[in-house]
Structures are given as structure tokens and as C-alpha cells.
Design an enzyme around this catalytic site. Structure first.
Site, mmCIF file in Angstrom:
data_model
loop_
_atom_site.group_PDB
_atom_site.id
_atom_site.type_symbol
_atom_site.label_atom_id
_atom_site.label_comp_id
_atom_site.label_asym_id
_atom_site.label_seq_id
_atom_site.Cartn_x
_atom_site.Cartn_y
_atom_site.Cartn_z
ATOM 1 N N THR A 247 -24.554 -6.021 -22.870
ATOM 2 C CA THR A 247 -24.199 -6.075 -24.286
ATOM 3 C C THR A 247 -23.881 -7.500 -24.926
ATOM 4 O O THR A 247 -23.333 -7.363 -26.263
ATOM 5 C CB THR A 247 -22.999 -5.262 -24.160
ATOM 6 O OG1 THR A 247 -21.974 -5.874 -23.229
ATOM 7 C CG2 THR A 247 -23.213 -3.884 -23.827
ATOM 8 N N LYS A 248 -24.037 -8.474 -24.542
ATOM 9 C CA LYS A 248 -23.558 -9.728 -24.933
ATOM 10 C C LYS A 248 -24.863 -10.583 -25.643
ATOM 11 O O LYS A 248 -25.804 -9.897 -25.866
ATOM 12 C CB LYS A 248 -23.110 -10.680 -23.768
ATOM 13 C CG LYS A 248 -22.114 -10.006 -22.736
ATOM 14 C CD LYS A 248 -20.674 -9.797 -23.469
ATOM 15 C CE LYS A 248 -19.801 -8.858 -23.115
ATOM 16 N NZ LYS A 248 -19.241 -9.153 -22.013
ATOM 17 N N ILE A 249 -24.218 -11.655 -26.486
ATOM 18 C CA ILE A 249 -25.093 -12.372 -27.517
ATOM 19 C C ILE A 249 -26.564 -12.561 -26.867
ATOM 20 O O ILE A 249 -27.788 -12.203 -27.602
ATOM 21 C CB ILE A 249 -24.489 -13.826 -27.785
ATOM 22 C CG1 ILE A 249 -23.425 -13.320 -28.877
ATOM 23 C CG2 ILE A 249 -25.689 -14.326 -28.540
ATOM 24 C CD1 ILE A 249 -23.552 -12.820 -30.270
#
Ligand code: PLP
Length: 377
Positions: A184-186
Site C-alpha cells: 500500500t506504500k508509495i
């Protein structure tokens, strides 16, 4: 069934990622090796840091950073309660005590004005979290750390591609800066993490700690004849990245600037679409450095009901975060007083994270904005 489902934070994976992973599978070298080295080099260059050490998660990055900073049982580590459990769990894993400090209303980061009061003889380190990609008050935090001889480990799980107030990219510092490549991160490697730092001396230690404490790395051993010998000078862990993950990361890293550009546009559209509603409080009014807009959190009345109503029409949201002093493990062990966290409590009860990701379609964002305005009128 929903007419429409807008997910909260799906990854953006394209043909380039598939090609890179494919190439790595065909190369026959799957675990830590040349691709991991390449990813470390590219990542360090991207955040202007002298060194980067790839590991299997940000949790491992934080754990090894605390260990390499000399945090021992009985020590205290100052941090924010408004974060994911990993930040404090790693402190507990080392037998040390997380000391939670309230957050500030402007940025939801640790309130730097409250830190000095909580420093004791046992305090060893500070872990600021760059909430939502907005950097913590590093100027003040670094000053305090220097004055009191504390280590600073930055939880930059949200902050790939963000900049500090001083104009340098997150990672361009002597602190140990821990990034996450969770899905879910950048940018994502599936699972993965990185420690970036300009502190050269600690880097070799981290490299050893992530792989059993061995004094030689696998690809060095296999690349030379008669190089079967190695030693274990100290006890290490099994927390290395693999080349499969690194291949994915290399392809994602090339798209980082494009990702941030899209996220910035989406945040601006939320700002414009929601700013007329006086019941909604928008985030990041005071910007400190460049934000990557990892999150778009707003404050609303009747938060639980809003989440429910949005979910019913297919709009998935999230809450970042349930404060850690509310988690049973921490609550039972340390018996906190909720009155010590007035800002965090007030924010937690009203906060909701809206979908934000590079491939979020304009029509879907309009659907979110229009429904939100109807629900909160
Ligand atoms: C996601 C996250 C972590 C943990 O990252 P992993 O790579 O999943 O271990 C740590 N801190 C914060 C603030 C996070 O959001």
C-alpha cells in the site's frame, strides 16, 4: 452488489514491473544478489543518501536500526502513538520501552515541543514518523537529539520521495531513515524495506545484521573460487531483501516522480472539491518540505457513520491510525492515561483517509467527492 467499487490503495503495477521480475526469474538468481545491489544504488541516488541497505520490510529496517544504534533492554525510545504498530513493536522486541508523546494538530506528527519533558536517563533514541508523507519537525528533533546525545531513527514508511523542510530529500541525513515498500506504500516490492543514511560506519553493521551476522555476503561467497569460508562475528538475523523484490522495486522507482505528480493533482482536486464544506477539515495546511501525498486524511463529524455510508456505496476508506496506547497489549502493559494525548484523541475520533493513488480516475474521485459532500452536509 455495489454498482462501483473504489479500492482504498491498490498498487500500480505495469508491464515494466512484469518485465523486470521476468528477467530476474530467467537470470536464475532469485535471492539477494545483483538486483538488490542495483536497487540499493538507485534508491540511495533517488534520495540523495550515501548508503542504502535493503531488507525484507520497514519493520526489519526499524528493528535493525534500533539494534545498530545500541538500544538495549530497559532503554526508553520516544515516539508517536499515531502510527502503525510496527514503530513501537520493534522497540518492545528489543526489551526497550516506547514512550508515546502527543501529536500536533497541524501535521499529525509527534509534537516536538513535548519531547524534552519526556527525556530521562534511560532515553536512548527518538523515532519520529513522517505521517502521510509530511516530514516531522526534524530541525527541532535533530537539535534535541544532538543536545541530549540521542539517536534518531526516522520511520519514513510513508515518505519515499518527500523532502524535509531544509529542502533535502528524506534520506539525506546522518539519521537512520527506514522506508517501506509494502503493497500500500508509495512504491512497492510486494514486501520490502530500506535503511538509507549518510552515516557510513553503521551501514556495514546493518548489512551484517540483516544476514545472520555473516562477515561475507552470499554473492561474494559464490562468485570466487575457494571462498567458502565465513565467520559470524555477532548474532544477526534473516531479514535480507530478495532479487525478485528488488526487480519490482527498480521498475517502481523509475515511476516515482510520475506517481507523486499524480498524487499531488489528486490531493489538489480533493482540496478544491471539499474546501467549501465547513464541517470537513482538510489536511496539510502548513506544508513542511515537499509532500508525496501518501495519504489524504480529513477530519469529519460522526466518522464511523461516514465510513459505513461510503462503504455501502463502494467507496473504501481507512483510518490512520488507531493510537497505539489504545491497543490491548500496550494498554495492559503500560496503563496509559488518555488525558495525556488530547490532540491524538481528538484527531483519532474524527479522522478518515480517502482513496489516493496514482491511477485513481477523475470520475471516481468526483464520485467520492460528491457522495462525501452529500453525506456530510
Ligand atoms: C507500513 C508501515 C510500517 C511497516 O512497514 P512494513 O514494510 O510493512 O514493515 C511502519 N511504520 C508505518 C508508519 C507504516 O505505515
Amino acid at each position: 452488489m455495489f454498482k462501483k467499487v473504489i479500492n482504498f490503495s491498490p498498487p500500480s503495477i505495469g508491464e515494466e514491473e512484469i518485465k523486470e521480475v521476468n528477467k530476474t526469474i530467467r537470470s536464475g538468481w532469485l535471492t539477494m544478489g545483483p538486483k538488490t545491489l542495483e536497487f540499493e544504488g538507485e534508491f540511495a541516488a533517488a534520495c540523495n543518501s550515501r548508503n542504502a541497505v535493503a531488507v525484507n520490510s520497514c519493520t526489519s529496517a526499524l528493528f535493525l536500526s534500533l539494534l545498530a544504534s545500541g538500544v538495549k533492554p530497559g532503554d526508553e525510545v520516544i515516539t508517536t502513538p499515531f502510527t502503525f504498530a510496527a514503530t513501537a513493536n520493534v522497540i518492545e522486541h528489543l526489551g526497550a520501552k516506547p514512550v508515546f508523546i502527543d501529536i500536533s494538530m497541524g501535521d499529525f506528527n509527534i509534537d516536538s515541543n513535548l519531547i524534552i519533558k519526556k527525556i530521562t536517563k534511560k532515553t536512548k533514541a527518538i523515532i519520529p514518523v513522517h505521517y502521510g508523507g509530511q516530514t516531522a519537525d526534524m530541525r527541532v528533533i535533530n537539535d534535541i537529539a544532538k543536545k541530549y546525545g540521542l539517536k534518531v531513527i526516522e520511520d519514513a514508511a510513508h515518505a519515499v520521495g518527500s523532502y524535509y523542510e531544509n529542502g533535502l530529500p528524506v534520506g539525506d541525513t546522518k539519521n537512520l531513515v527506514c522506508f517501506s515498500f509494502y503493497v500500500t506504500k508509495i512504491i512497492t516490492t510486494g514486501e520490502g524495506g530500506m535503511v538509507a543514511t549518510n552515516n557510513f560506519s553503521v551501514t556495514n553493521h546493518l548489512r551484517r545484521l540483516r544476514l545472520h551476522g555473516m562477515d561475507k555476503l552470499a554473492w561474494q561467497r559464490y562468485s570466487k573460487l575457494n571462498s567458502w569460508r565465513y565467520d559470524i562475528p555477532e548474532l544477526g538475523y534473516k531479514m535480507n531483501m530478495t532479487d525478485l523484490n528488488a526487480a519490482l522495486g527498480l521498475a517502481q522507482l523509475k515511476r516515482l516522480n510520475g506517481f507523486i505528480k499524480n498524487r499531488t493533482l489528486i490531493a489538489k482536486r480533493y482540496d478544491e472539491g471539499l474546501s467549501n464544506n465547513k464541517k470537513i477539515i482538510l489536511p496539510f495546511k502548513k506544508k513542511r518540505g515537499r509532500l508525496n501525498f501518501h495519504l489524504y486524511p480529513i477530519l469529519v463529524p460522526k466518522r464511523d457513520l461516514v465510513i459505513e455510508k461510503l462503504a455501502k456505496i463502494g467507496i473504501m476508506t481507512s483510518v490512520h491510525f488507531i493510537p497505539l496506547y489504545r491497543m490491548s497489549y500496550y494498554k495492559n502493559k503500560y496503563k496509559y492515561n488518555l488525558k495525556d494525548f488530547p490532540v491524538c484523541e481528538s484527531v483519532y475520533k474524527r479522522i478518515i483517509s480517502l482513496p489516493i493513488y496514482p491511477q485513481l480516475k477523475k470520475e471516481d474521485q468526483d464520485y467520492i467527492i460528491n457522495n462525501l459532500l452529500q453525506i456530510i452536509d
